[in-house]
Design a protein around this motif. Structure first.
Motif, PDB file in Angstrom:
ATOM      1  N   SER A 178       0.842  -1.189   0.000  1.00 19.91           N
ATOM      2  CA  SER A 178       0.000   0.000   0.000  1.00 19.91           C
ATOM      3  C   SER A 178       0.881   1.245   0.000  1.00 19.91           C
ATOM      4  O   SER A 178       1.806   1.356   0.807  1.00 19.91           O
ATOM      5  N   PRO A 179       0.645   2.213  -0.879  1.00 21.23           N
ATOM      6  CA  PRO A 179       1.509   3.412  -0.902  1.00 21.23           C
ATOM      7  C   PRO A 179       1.351   4.295   0.326  1.00 21.23           C
ATOM      8  O   PRO A 179       2.329   4.823   0.844  1.00 21.23           O
ATOM      9  N   THR A 180       0.130   4.487   0.808  1.00 16.64           N
ATOM     10  CA  THR A 180      -0.119   5.300   1.997  1.00 16.64           C
ATOM     11  C   THR A 180      -1.219   4.648   2.825  1.00 16.64           C
ATOM     12  O   THR A 180      -2.115   3.995   2.284  1.00 16.64           O
ATOM     13  N   ILE A 181      -1.137   4.837   4.122  1.00 12.51           N
ATOM     14  CA  ILE A 181      -2.137   4.320   5.061  1.00 12.51           C
ATOM     15  C   ILE A 181      -2.528   5.456   5.991  1.00 12.51           C
ATOM     16  O   ILE A 181      -1.670   6.093   6.604  1.00 12.51           O
ATOM     17  N   SER A 182      -3.819   5.706   6.096  1.00 12.48           N
ATOM     18  CA  SER A 182      -4.353   6.718   7.007  1.00 12.48           C
ATOM     19  C   SER A 182      -4.989   6.023   8.202  1.00 12.48           C
ATOM     20  O   SER A 182      -5.612   4.965   8.062  1.00 12.48           O
ATOM     21  N   LEU A 183      -4.835   6.610   9.372  1.00 14.45           N
ATOM     22  CA  LEU A 183      -5.332   6.036  10.621  1.00 14.45           C
ATOM     23  C   LEU A 183      -6.476   6.889  11.161  1.00 14.45           C
ATOM     24  O   LEU A 183      -6.375   8.124  11.201  1.00 14.45           O
ATOM     25  N   LEU A 184      -7.549   6.222  11.566  1.00 10.64           N
ATOM     26  CA  LEU A 184      -8.693   6.869  12.199  1.00 10.64           C
ATOM     27  C   LEU A 184      -9.014   6.167  13.501  1.00 10.64           C
ATOM     28  O   LEU A 184      -8.803   4.956  13.635  1.00 10.64           O
ATOM     29  N   SER A 185      -9.534   6.907  14.457  1.00  6.06           N
ATOM     30  CA  SER A 185      -9.864   6.374  15.771  1.00  6.06           C
ATOM     31  C   SER A 185     -11.315   5.905  15.801  1.00  6.06           C
ATOM     32  O   SER A 185     -12.202   6.542  15.217  1.00  6.06           O
ATOM     33  N   ILE A 186     -11.550   4.795  16.495  1.00  4.10           N
ATOM     34  CA  ILE A 186     -12.899   4.237  16.576  1.00  4.10           C
ATOM     35  C   ILE A 186     -13.871   5.173  17.301  1.00  4.10           C
ATOM     36  O   ILE A 186     -14.989   5.389  16.817  1.00  4.10           O
ATOM     37  N   PRO A 187     -13.532   5.770  18.466  1.00  4.96           N
ATOM     38  CA  PRO A 187     -14.512   6.663  19.112  1.00  4.96           C
ATOM     39  C   PRO A 187     -14.915   7.852  18.245  1.00  4.96           C
ATOM     40  O   PRO A 187     -16.094   8.224  18.200  1.00  4.96           O
ATOM     41  N   VAL A 188     -13.968   8.455  17.552  1.00  3.49           N
ATOM     42  CA  VAL A 188     -14.302   9.593  16.694  1.00  3.49           C
ATOM     43  C   VAL A 188     -15.166   9.141  15.521  1.00  3.49           C
ATOM     44  O   VAL A 188     -16.133   9.821  15.141  1.00  3.49           O
ATOM     45  N   ALA A 189     -14.846   7.984  14.941  1.00  7.10           N
ATOM     46  CA  ALA A 189     -15.654   7.472  13.827  1.00  7.10           C
ATOM     47  C   ALA A 189     -17.070   7.132  14.277  1.00  7.10           C
ATOM     48  O   ALA A 189     -18.035   7.343  13.532  1.00  7.10           O
ATOM     49  N   VAL A 190     -17.224   6.608  15.488  1.00  2.69           N
ATOM     50  CA  VAL A 190     -18.566   6.305  16.011  1.00  2.69           C
ATOM     51  C   VAL A 190     -19.364   7.593  16.211  1.00  2.69           C
ATOM     52  O   VAL A 190     -20.567   7.647  15.912  1.00  2.69           O
ATOM     53  N   ALA A 191     -18.711   8.648  16.702  1.00  2.00           N
ATOM     54  CA  ALA A 191     -19.404   9.923  16.874  1.00  2.00           C
ATOM     55  C   ALA A 191     -19.840  10.507  15.529  1.00  2.00           C
ATOM     56  O   ALA A 191     -20.952  11.033  15.401  1.00  2.00           O
ATOM     57  N   VAL A 192     -18.983  10.388  14.518  1.00  2.00           N
ATOM     58  CA  VAL A 192     -19.360  10.875  13.184  1.00  2.00           C
ATOM     59  C   VAL A 192     -20.506  10.038  12.619  1.00  2.00           C
ATOM     60  O   VAL A 192     -21.414  10.558  11.964  1.00  2.00           O
ATOM     61  N   GLY A 193     -20.488   8.731  12.888  1.00  2.00           N
ATOM     62  CA  GLY A 193     -21.575   7.874  12.430  1.00  2.00           C
ATOM     63  C   GLY A 193     -22.904   8.188  13.075  1.00  2.00           C
ATOM     64  O   GLY A 193     -23.959   7.858  12.519  1.00  2.00           O
ATOM     65  N   ALA A 194     -22.877   8.841  14.241  1.00  4.91           N
ATOM     66  CA  ALA A 194     -24.112   9.274  14.903  1.00  4.91           C
ATOM     67  C   ALA A 194     -24.534  10.678  14.502  1.00  4.91           C
ATOM     68  O   ALA A 194     -25.617  11.132  14.898  1.00  4.91           O
ATOM     69  N   GLY A 195     -23.695  11.401  13.750  1.00  4.21           N
ATOM     70  CA  GLY A 195     -24.041  12.742  13.317  1.00  4.21           C
ATOM     71  C   GLY A 195     -23.843  13.806  14.370  1.00  4.21           C
ATOM     72  O   GLY A 195     -24.502  14.840  14.335  1.00  4.21           O
TER      73      GLY A 195
END
Length: 566
Positions: A178-195
């Protein structure tokens, strides 16, 4: 002219007519190129646009394309993944009966996990092999794409140890190129998924329960407890073993392990499908709606009475992994014991628990108590439950009701002793009766109507005009009158689409990731080359997870975000 001569010239004339520029027919190269670029499988342009989104958990892996609503596939980690080529024992009749020979008591359930929080005795090479095999299975079975290198976005727990993170990145960089890998946090992603921008994310996971306070897309505070899915499975095994007459004895030393009489697969399935949670003794009072309550129409002649003894109804549970297969008859009250002992443990005093084994309602209450006032007011109105154990029937409402009861009883005072309560009451009484020393003698008003005494000074409450606040007036001008103020200061739970869907939304909007790592930089420097968050310029680090990030971090400082070296 002979007939033979005519026959030889006709094909030549036909070819000349086809290739002539005035014939209006072009060669087949141009339309075939357009078809190949649009409908090829896959083309180079499509490969550059595709972004693989991967969510790593302790027991499973979700994978799909960034921008989709749900993941394409889910791969569970288990002992079947570790079988070699030509190993067909799984199809034997007695394969499920020989689980005790395949796993010892100390390794009970560990073959179903990708990693453990304790990395001291963890085989990182085995973790890399599990990730590679799960990725290849997911790409071949669900993604239906070739092995061309693609950029990836990984959604990981914020408390993931650095050795496990290094093993994960090494596998994705070296074996999938893979040329690049981006990292995201689960708590922040869950908050975004809730709007929402801020939330209190309660992750009821497998190894531990993590309570994370997210404020404006940033993690403010994190608290943990070992009361999670693994302990629930252990308590389920303890209940079933006691009913079989083979109650496991408590180990006398740390080196000894609990003797297991049932397989992990069977206990895990019973814990996820049958075990439930009792309701709280102090349910949260529902807010009355405006107007009269709606009454549903029903036939008064149709009177349905509950049969006697419905609370003692029993359900059959077949056990096939025991030494002697048997079917147990367990009541619903007994099936609620594992959840009660795992997440609440009401028979013990709150003072008997360590910080890492607090019951969940105390863990959530203390996490809210330690937050600043403004952050607490926002987060307590946006509580999100996620994780595998959140699907246990009645567990989320029980935690919500118990936390609400603790808030009604204790308030937000961090000191919870009786002398402090008496001291607080005495100080409040003293404050009410005190007067300002420099106020001087107080005058008697001619008319006492509409007046009151505050801190020893007489104020005309009826004729007092409030002072104008210029800041508040400007806010009222720019604020829409129809817009409702945000909900703050009261307990409320919200639903989320999950960490994968939230991360997919973040990636589709091309928002900057927490960390973006280039393959060349990682192979040269590794995890030791990452700088601290405070030492890296945020302007140069602000990047998008869109198509233009390849090679963006090769010449600048980079960081691992919340997973970096402290």
């Amino acid at each position: 002219m002979s007939a033979a001569t005519v026959s030889t010239t006709l094909p030549h004339r036909a070819v000349a007519n086809i290739k002539s520029p005035g014939g209006g027919l072009s060669g087949p190269s141009t339309p075939l190129r357009g078809v190949a670029s649009n409908f090829g499988s896959p083309s180079s342009l499509r490969a550059e646009e595709d972004l693989l989104l991967i969510e790593f958990g302790t027991r499973k892996l979700h994978i799909g394309f960034a921008g989709d609503a749900v993941p394409r596939g889910c791969v569970w980690f288990g002992p079947d993944q570790q079988r070699r080529v030509g190993d067909f024992r799984v199809w034997q009749m007695d394969y499920r009966d020989e689980w005790a020979k395949r796993e010892s008591d100390s390794e009970w359930g560990k073959s179903h996990e990708l990693w453990q929080p304790d990395v001291r005795d963890l085989d990182l090479g085995l973790v890399e092999d599990k990730i590679e095999r799960a990725m290849r299975e997911a790409i071949t079975k669900y993604m239906l794409i070739d092995s061309r290198p693609r950029r990836m976005v990984c959604v990981l727990p914020s408390g993931l140890p650095l050795p496990i993170l290094s093993a994960t990145l090494d596998t994705l960089f070296s074996r999938f190129m893979s040329p690049t890998i981006s990292l995201l946090s689960i708590p922040v992603a869950v908050a975004v998924g809730a709007g929402v921008r801020s939330a209190l994310v309660i992750d009821l996971g497998w190894s531990e329960t993590v309570v994370t306070s997210v404020y404006e897309y940033r993690e403010v505070r994190t608290d943990r407890s070992i009361r999670a899915g693994r302990m629930l499975t252990e308590q389920t095994h303890k209940l079933l073993a006691s009913r079989l007459g083979q109650s496991p004895q408590r180990p006398s030393t740390e080196s000894e392990c609990t003797k297991h009489v049932l397989s992990f697969e069977e206990c895990s399935e019973i814990a996820s499908r049958v075990v439930w949670c009792k309701a709280s003794q102090h349910p949260a009072s529902a807010k009355p709606e405006d107007g009269l309550a709606t009454v549903e129409e029903q036939d008064e002649s149709d009177v349905r009475t509950h049969p006697q003894g419905c609370d003692h109804a029993k359900t059959p549970i077949p056990l096939r992994s025991a030494a002697t297969p048997e079917t147990l008859e367990l009541s619903y009250d007994q099936l609620a014991e594992p959840c009660e002992n795992t997440f609440f443990d009401s028979q013990c005093s709150p003072r008997s628990f360590d910080d890492h084994e607090l019951p969940l309602h105390l863990l959530v209450y203390r996490s809210l108590l330690e937050l600043p006032l403004d952050v607490r007011a926002v987060c307590m109105s946006r509580i999100i439950f996620t994780g595998g154990c959140a699907k246990v029937l009645g567990l989320r409402k029980r935690i919500f009701d118990d936390v609400s009861q603790l808030i009604r009883e204790k308030g937000w005072d961090p000191v919870q002793t009786k002398p402090s309560d008496k001291l607080g009451a005495a100080s409040r009484l003293k404050k009410r009766g005190s007067r300002q020393g420099n106020s001087g003698p107080t005058g008697v008003p001619p008319d006492g109507a509409g007046e009151e005494e505050q801190d020893g000074v007489w104020h005309d409450a009826a004729n007092t005009v409030p002072e104008a606040d210029p800041v508040e007036e400007q806010l009222k001008r720019g604020r829409d009158r129809k817009e409702q103020p945000p909900v703050c200061g009261k307990m409320r739970a919200v639903e989320s689409l999950g960490a994968w869907s939230g991360a997919s939304l973040i990636t589709q909007l091309k928002a900057p990731a927490i960390a973006t790592i280039d393959r060349d930089v990682w192979q040269q420097q590794g995890a030791a080359g990452a700088g601290r968050v405070g030492d890296v310029d945020t302007k140069s680090q602000r990047q998008s997870v869109g198509p233009a990030i390849r090679g963006a971090t090769s010449g600048s400082s980079w960081t691992l975000g919340v997973w970096g070296v402290v």
